[in-house]
Design a protein around this motif. Structure first.
Motif, PDB file in Angstrom:
ATOM      1  N   THR A 500       0.954  -1.107  -0.049  1.00 46.40           N
ATOM      2  CA  THR A 500       0.099  -0.082  -0.098  1.00 46.40           C
ATOM      3  C   THR A 500       0.753   1.029  -0.032  1.00 46.40           C
ATOM      4  N   LEU A 501       0.635   2.178  -0.955  1.00 46.20           N
ATOM      5  CA  LEU A 501       1.267   3.641  -1.096  1.00 46.20           C
ATOM      6  C   LEU A 501       0.391   4.519  -0.452  1.00 46.20           C
ATOM      7  N   THR A 502       0.920   5.626  -0.625  1.00 46.95           N
ATOM      8  CA  THR A 502       0.220   6.973  -0.255  1.00 46.95           C
ATOM      9  C   THR A 502      -0.769   7.152  -1.479  1.00 46.95           C
ATOM     10  N   ASN A 503      -0.609   6.946  -2.558  1.00 41.16           N
ATOM     11  CA  ASN A 503      -1.345   7.351  -3.798  1.00 41.16           C
ATOM     12  C   ASN A 503      -1.675   6.184  -4.599  1.00 41.16           C
ATOM     13  N   GLY A 504      -1.585   4.915  -3.898  1.00 41.04           N
ATOM     14  CA  GLY A 504      -2.238   3.809  -4.549  1.00 41.04           C
ATOM     15  C   GLY A 504      -1.846   2.476  -3.995  1.00 41.04           C
ATOM     16  N   GLU A 505      -1.884   1.286  -4.731  1.00 35.48           N
ATOM     17  CA  GLU A 505      -1.597   0.122  -4.301  1.00 35.48           C
ATOM     18  C   GLU A 505      -0.714  -0.596  -5.393  1.00 35.48           C
ATOM     19  N   ARG A 506       0.134  -1.557  -4.858  1.00 30.31           N
ATOM     20  CA  ARG A 506       0.960  -2.416  -5.905  1.00 30.31           C
ATOM     21  C   ARG A 506       0.359  -3.911  -5.682  1.00 30.31           C
ATOM     22  N   TYR A 507       0.315  -4.586  -6.930  1.00 29.84           N
ATOM     23  CA  TYR A 507      -0.291  -5.804  -6.989  1.00 29.84           C
ATOM     24  C   TYR A 507       0.556  -6.906  -7.809  1.00 29.84           C
ATOM     25  N   ILE A 508       0.283  -7.905  -7.508  1.00 30.19           N
ATOM     26  CA  ILE A 508       1.008  -9.069  -8.404  1.00 30.19           C
ATOM     27  C   ILE A 508      -0.028 -10.256  -8.867  1.00 30.19           C
ATOM     28  N   THR A 509       0.551 -10.962  -9.687  1.00 33.25           N
ATOM     29  CA  THR A 509      -0.475 -12.272 -10.104  1.00 33.25           C
ATOM     30  C   THR A 509       0.310 -13.413 -10.099  1.00 33.25           C
ATOM     31  N   PRO A 510      -0.304 -14.490  -9.892  1.00 30.89           N
ATOM     32  CA  PRO A 510       0.789 -15.521 -10.048  1.00 30.89           C
ATOM     33  C   PRO A 510       1.350 -16.114 -11.429  1.00 30.89           C
ATOM     34  N   GLU A 511       0.804 -15.640 -12.453  1.00 29.33           N
ATOM     35  CA  GLU A 511       1.481 -15.756 -13.610  1.00 29.33           C
ATOM     36  C   GLU A 511       2.563 -14.641 -13.743  1.00 29.33           C
ATOM     37  N   LEU A 512       2.422 -13.441 -13.323  1.00 31.56           N
ATOM     38  CA  LEU A 512       3.628 -12.271 -13.349  1.00 31.56           C
ATOM     39  C   LEU A 512       4.888 -13.037 -12.507  1.00 31.56           C
ATOM     40  N   LYS A 513       4.351 -13.666 -11.469  1.00 33.15           N
ATOM     41  CA  LYS A 513       5.426 -14.021 -10.319  1.00 33.15           C
ATOM     42  C   LYS A 513       6.220 -15.391 -11.076  1.00 33.15           C
ATOM     43  N   GLU A 514       5.208 -16.080 -11.582  1.00 36.71           N
ATOM     44  CA  GLU A 514       6.002 -17.504 -12.437  1.00 36.71           C
ATOM     45  C   GLU A 514       6.927 -16.840 -13.638  1.00 36.71           C
ATOM     46  N   LYS A 515       6.770 -15.952 -14.393  1.00 33.84           N
ATOM     47  CA  LYS A 515       7.303 -15.567 -15.324  1.00 33.84           C
ATOM     48  C   LYS A 515       8.543 -14.617 -14.700  1.00 33.84           C
ATOM     49  N   GLU A 516       8.462 -14.045 -13.799  1.00 31.04           N
ATOM     50  CA  GLU A 516       9.538 -13.490 -13.032  1.00 31.04           C
ATOM     51  C   GLU A 516      10.659 -14.260 -12.690  1.00 31.04           C
ATOM     52  N   THR A 517      10.151 -15.543 -11.940  1.00 35.42           N
ATOM     53  CA  THR A 517      11.254 -16.460 -11.440  1.00 35.42           C
ATOM     54  C   THR A 517      11.904 -17.105 -12.607  1.00 35.42           C
ATOM     55  N   ILE A 518      11.529 -17.365 -13.695  1.00 32.34           N
ATOM     56  CA  ILE A 518      12.280 -17.845 -14.643  1.00 32.34           C
ATOM     57  C   ILE A 518      13.151 -16.776 -15.265  1.00 32.34           C
ATOM     58  N   LEU A 519      12.744 -15.532 -15.326  1.00 34.55           N
ATOM     59  CA  LEU A 519      13.474 -14.591 -16.280  1.00 34.55           C
ATOM     60  C   LEU A 519      14.542 -14.395 -15.099  1.00 34.55           C
ATOM     61  N   LEU A 520      14.429 -14.032 -13.787  1.00 38.42           N
ATOM     62  CA  LEU A 520      15.393 -13.381 -12.918  1.00 38.42           C
ATOM     63  C   LEU A 520      16.478 -14.633 -12.766  1.00 38.42           C
ATOM     64  N   ASN A 521      15.906 -15.772 -12.556  1.00 36.49           N
ATOM     65  CA  ASN A 521      17.084 -17.027 -12.544  1.00 36.49           C
ATOM     66  C   ASN A 521      17.715 -17.230 -13.799  1.00 36.49           C
ATOM     67  N   GLY A 522      17.033 -16.933 -15.031  1.00 37.96           N
ATOM     68  CA  GLY A 522      17.759 -16.920 -16.318  1.00 37.96           C
ATOM     69  C   GLY A 522      18.858 -16.013 -16.350  1.00 37.96           C
ATOM     70  N   GLU A 523      18.520 -14.632 -15.743  1.00 40.52           N
ATOM     71  CA  GLU A 523      19.318 -13.570 -15.859  1.00 40.52           C
ATOM     72  C   GLU A 523      20.420 -13.864 -15.003  1.00 40.52           C
ATOM     73  N   GLU A 524      20.375 -14.362 -13.680  1.00 44.66           N
ATOM     74  CA  GLU A 524      21.422 -14.755 -12.889  1.00 44.66           C
ATOM     75  C   GLU A 524      22.611 -15.699 -13.539  1.00 44.66           C
ATOM     76  N   GLU A 525      22.029 -16.653 -14.329  1.00 45.32           N
ATOM     77  CA  GLU A 525      22.788 -17.592 -15.225  1.00 45.32           C
ATOM     78  C   GLU A 525      23.430 -16.938 -16.283  1.00 45.32           C
ATOM     79  N   GLN A 526      22.753 -15.776 -16.744  1.00 46.91           N
ATOM     80  CA  GLN A 526      23.300 -15.131 -18.067  1.00 46.91           C
ATOM     81  C   GLN A 526      24.497 -14.337 -17.328  1.00 46.91           C
ATOM     82  N   PHE A 527      24.273 -13.657 -16.107  1.00 45.20           N
ATOM     83  CA  PHE A 527      25.473 -12.607 -15.686  1.00 45.20           C
ATOM     84  C   PHE A 527      26.605 -13.626 -15.238  1.00 45.20           C
ATOM     85  N   ALA A 528      26.359 -14.938 -14.443  1.00 43.41           N
ATOM     86  CA  ALA A 528      27.509 -15.534 -14.253  1.00 43.41           C
ATOM     87  C   ALA A 528      28.130 -16.078 -15.427  1.00 43.41           C
TER      88      ALA A 528
END
Length: 823
Positions: A500-528
């Motif tokens: 919760t923010l002063t002027n709004g709210e932040r939300y997530i969805t299961p699909e967004l989190k699933e894609k994020e996990t794949i992406l961030l793990n992939g980026e960690e592998e990429q950086f390494a």
């Protein structure tokens, strides 16, 4: 009140590490900060101007201060410039994986003589660490020095302490390893590390092991085995402070001074080779005039030339041949200058790369430099007479030969490193597509996810009807939808509120989190994987250190030659000619002061200086102050140096026989900090000259004997003239106010009187600054005093006393004790 427990595991760790590095300020890594404690904190807070805090109270209080890790280089620079050593202590394991307190170790020690960071170094100057030892069973000294930022490593033997101190000051060493049995009078600005040196045999074995050779004879050091302990002391110290293999130091060689014109530090200062005596700045020095270089390599090489002019006529003429050819081909010279301007500091680039103190942009700079150097070969093909330029051309030919070290590095970096790489290897974006199939496959595996996220904002706006919906990302929550308070009623039911923010709210969805996990793990592998590939590229470059250093040396010489050509053409210099040594020739027709003609808006008065063994070798110069005696002598010294570094000279014609040492006593560069009077310094410098000058030397002496009683001074000056003329036989310019000394020309065969011409018109003096034969008819001291604005009564009384002294001698005052009344 119970005091807090101050002996925590972390502080115990700090104290244990600090105990191993008591002579250093310890930068102790805690998260995103370097912390300092106890005495280190008190020193650092004072020197850096940062807040001193503490833990605990009263006598149990532990002083503390800290600096951000991301800006630590600025604070480190300040401490090193103030003469401190700093030990960098890092976390060497991931805190999240640590069992107990995070493991920490010192990974590097930075000292004034071992700095490698650009912020601690000047492009124009080397940064030397020196080692000085007394050679056992000998009166000589062992001297070694290194610049780890360039890889230069030299040793030599010196005969006495004066030579040791002279070389140390000439090098400008900021730090030395000094034999515990030695006591040298050195400036406070030099950091001294008392050192015990190993035996000759032990040092030879350790150095051979370090360089992976059977014997150091391959380095040409067979006659310098007694100096090897000084060389090993440097390597040992660097191993202790740098924590790396020192690959940039490929060899150790002798600094050969027998083929150089010897200049002591006093002469360098008197002649203002590198800094003006008036401003202590580069402008107004000979270096300032001659430095038309386009690279840091060339600028440092020019300084080396000036500190060590050659006495080898073949070497000098080879340099002059190169300069002359470059002067005669304006178009090629300008093309060379443009290409050199694109060449980075190769010596320091490769030193940073091999010491792992680098980033991908250093590799990019290396590639860009080599691409520019590729184009030098066809330009240099226009030059056929110069040995040096021909050799340079053949060397640069290798840049276009397939599988040569340089073409290999260019191709490796061209295909491997992106054109706009980041400054760190932690966040990817370093390796070009197509270089690694594994990396390309990995990037492609989550490429669709990146596209999905990039289009997500517009897709969700259309689905929800919320036109102000935004997709954001931060390291705490990852990806999220942000929706203003006014649109909360339109939020879909499958959205999960996250913040919760002063002027709004932040939300997530299961699909967004699933894609994020794949992406961030992939980026960690990429950086390494990118970091691994980058390190492999660097390892490949390290195999060619010696080739890169050879290239840097050639670029440095080429840059100096074009610099000489550029200034010589601009200032209408002439090529000096060298004649046999026994002729003791010094012949400069219409010679000009090279610095004055660059500074003055009006034309400099040229003078012809001529001496040789058949006519005269000693010039006794008289004339008043301001007439130009000192300027003329400096002009002669500077012209000789220019000739023997291989530059054209400021004259219509110039010929000379080689000078082996140049001695000066000009002006008042007196070392009063040592507690010695001006006269004592003058006598010490004169003693050095008389003990070390040879018949092939050049001696420039100004106003010897001025610091004591008139008859004492005159007697000493006359005796010195006699000794130089009869015993040493060196070419000498001797300026004096003692007009009585001009009578020496009657009995000293090779002494001639000269003076700086003065014209007196209606009682007013006119300085012509012309150097003419014959003694000055009078000193004109009172005239100069009048020009300086002394009160008229003082001038009138001075004239009265002068007439009395001229008529009655020193006893005049006894008969005229009347007090002088000024007003």
């Amino acid at each position: 009140m119970v005091q807090p427990n101050l002996d925590t595991p972390m502080l115990r760790q700090y104290k244990a590490i600090k105990a191993e590095y008591e002579d250093c300020i310890l930068f102790f890594r805690l998260g995103d900060f370097y912390e300092m404690f106890l005495k280190d904190a008190e020193i650092a807070a004072k020197e850096l101007g940062i807040t001193l805090t503490g833990r605990g109270k009263d006598e149990k209080r532990i002083p503390m201060c800290g600096i951000p890790h991301h800006s630590s280089e600025n604070y480190l620079t300040k401490l090193i410039q103030k003469g401190f050593k700093v030990a960098i202590c890092e976390q060497v394991e991931d805190p999240s994986e640590a069992s107990g307190i995070t493991k920490r170790e010192v990974v590097k020690i930075v000292t004034p003589g071992t700095a490698i960071s650009d912020k601690l170094l000047s492009e124009e100057h080397n940064n030397y660490l020196s080692a000085i030892m007394k050679i056992p069973k000998s009166s000589s000294y062992g001297f070694s020095f290194v610049d780890i930022s360039t890889g230069e490593f030299k040793i030599l033997s010196l005969a006495n302490k004066d030579d040791v101190i002279s070389l140390l000051l000439k090098l400008g060493s900021k730090e030395i390893l000094l034999d515990t049995d030695l006591d040298l009078a050195l400036p406070d600005s030099i950091m001294i590390n008392p050192t015990t040196f190993l035996s000759e045999d032990h040092s030879h074995k350790l150095l051979s092991d370090h360089f992976k050779v059977n014997s150091l004879d391959s380095f040409g050091l067979s006659h310098l085995k007694m100096v090897l302990p000084a060389a090993w002391a440097i390597i040992d110290y660097l191993k202790l402070t740098q924590f790396n293999t020192l690959l940039q130091i490929q060899s150790c060689t002798e600094l050969v001074i027998s083929d150089t014109l010897r200049l002591d530090n006093g002469t360098i200062q008197h002649l203002e080779l590198f800094k003006s005596l008036h401003t202590n700045q580069k402008e107004g020095s000979l270096f300032w005039v001659l430095d038309q270089t386009k690279t840091a390599l060339g600028s440092r090489q020019l300084q080396h030339y000036l500190k060590h002019p050659s006495t080898n006529v073949t070497t000098i003429n080879s340099r002059l041949d190169a300069v002359e050819e470059l002067m005669n081909d304006l178009l090629s010279r300008e093309e060379i200058r443009e290409l050199l301007h694109q060449v980075y500091d190769l010596e320091r680039l490769i030193s940073r790369i091999v010491s792992d103190h680098h980033n991908p942009r250093d590799c990019l700079a290396l590639k860009q430099s080599f691409i520019a150097i590729q184009d030098l070969s066809p330009i240099l093909s226009h030059f056929e007479k110069s040995k040096y330029l021909t050799e340079f051309k053949h060397f640069f030919d290798s840049f276009t030969i397939k599988d040569s070290p340089f073409s290999f590095i260019i191709e490796l970096l061209e295909t491997g490193i992106t054109d706009t790489p980041p400054t760190t290897i932690r966040e990817g974006g370093i390796i070009k597509p197509g270089f690694s199939q594994e990396l390309d496959d990995l990037n492609n595996s989550f490429k669709s996810i990146k596209s999905w996220i990039q289009s997500l904002e517009s897709v969700e706006r259309n689905k929800t009807g919320i036109s102000t919906l935004k997709v954001g990302f931060n390291k705490v929550f990852g990806y999220y939808f942000q929706i203003p308070n006014g649109q909360k009623h339109n939020v879909p039911s499958h959205y999960i509120r996250k913040q919760t923010l002063t002027n709004g709210e932040r939300y997530i969805t299961p699909e967004l989190k699933e894609k994020e996990t794949i992406l961030l793990n992939g980026e960690e592998e990429q950086f390494a994987l990118e970091a691994k590939l980058y390190k492999e590229i660097v390892t490949s470059i390290k195999q060619h250190i010696s080739h890169i250093q050879k290239c840097a040396s050639i670029i440095a010489d080429l840059d100096v030659f074009q610099s000489f050509a550029t200034i010589s053409l601009k200032q209408n210099y002439c090529r000096p000619k060298f004649v046999p040594s026994e002729s003791l020739t010094l012949n400069f027709v219409d010679n000009r002061h090279p610095v004055l003609e660059r500074i003055q808006s009006t034309a400099v008065i040229p003078n012809t200086i001529s001496m040789n063994a058949e006519d005269h070798t000693f010039s006794l110069i008289t004339g008043p102050n301001m007439a130009g005696k000192s300027t003329l002598m400096k002009q002669v010294g500077l012209t000789v140096i220019m000739a023997q570094i291989g530059c054209f000279t400021p004259a219509k014609d110039a010929s000379l026989s080689i000078i082996d040492r140049l001695f000066t006593r000009i002006g008042a560069v007196d070392y009063l900090f040592s507690g010695q009077s001006t006269f004592m310094v003058e006598m010490l410098e004169s003693s050095t000259i008389l003990h070390n000058a040879t018949s092939q030397s050049l001696i420039l002496l100004d106003e010897i004997g001025r610091g004591t009683a008139t008859f004492d001074g005159m007697s000493i000056a006359g005796s010195i003239v006699d000794y130089i003329h009869n015993t040493i036989g060196a070419r000498t310019f001797f300026a004096t106010h003692y007009h009585e000394l001009t009578a020496l020309s009657h009995r000293l065969q090779f002494l001639k009187n000269f003076n700086m011409e003065i014209k007196e018109i209606s009682g007013q003096l006119s300085f012509t600054h012309k150097y003419i034969e014959g003694a000055a008819d009078k000193s004109y001291g009172v005239h100069v005093a009048k020009m300086a604005g002394l009160p008229e009564p003082v001038i009138e009384k001075a004239n009265e006393l002068l007439r009395g002294f001229e008529n009655q001698g020193a006893h005049y005052l006894e008969h005229h004790p009347k007090q002088l009344i000024l007003f």
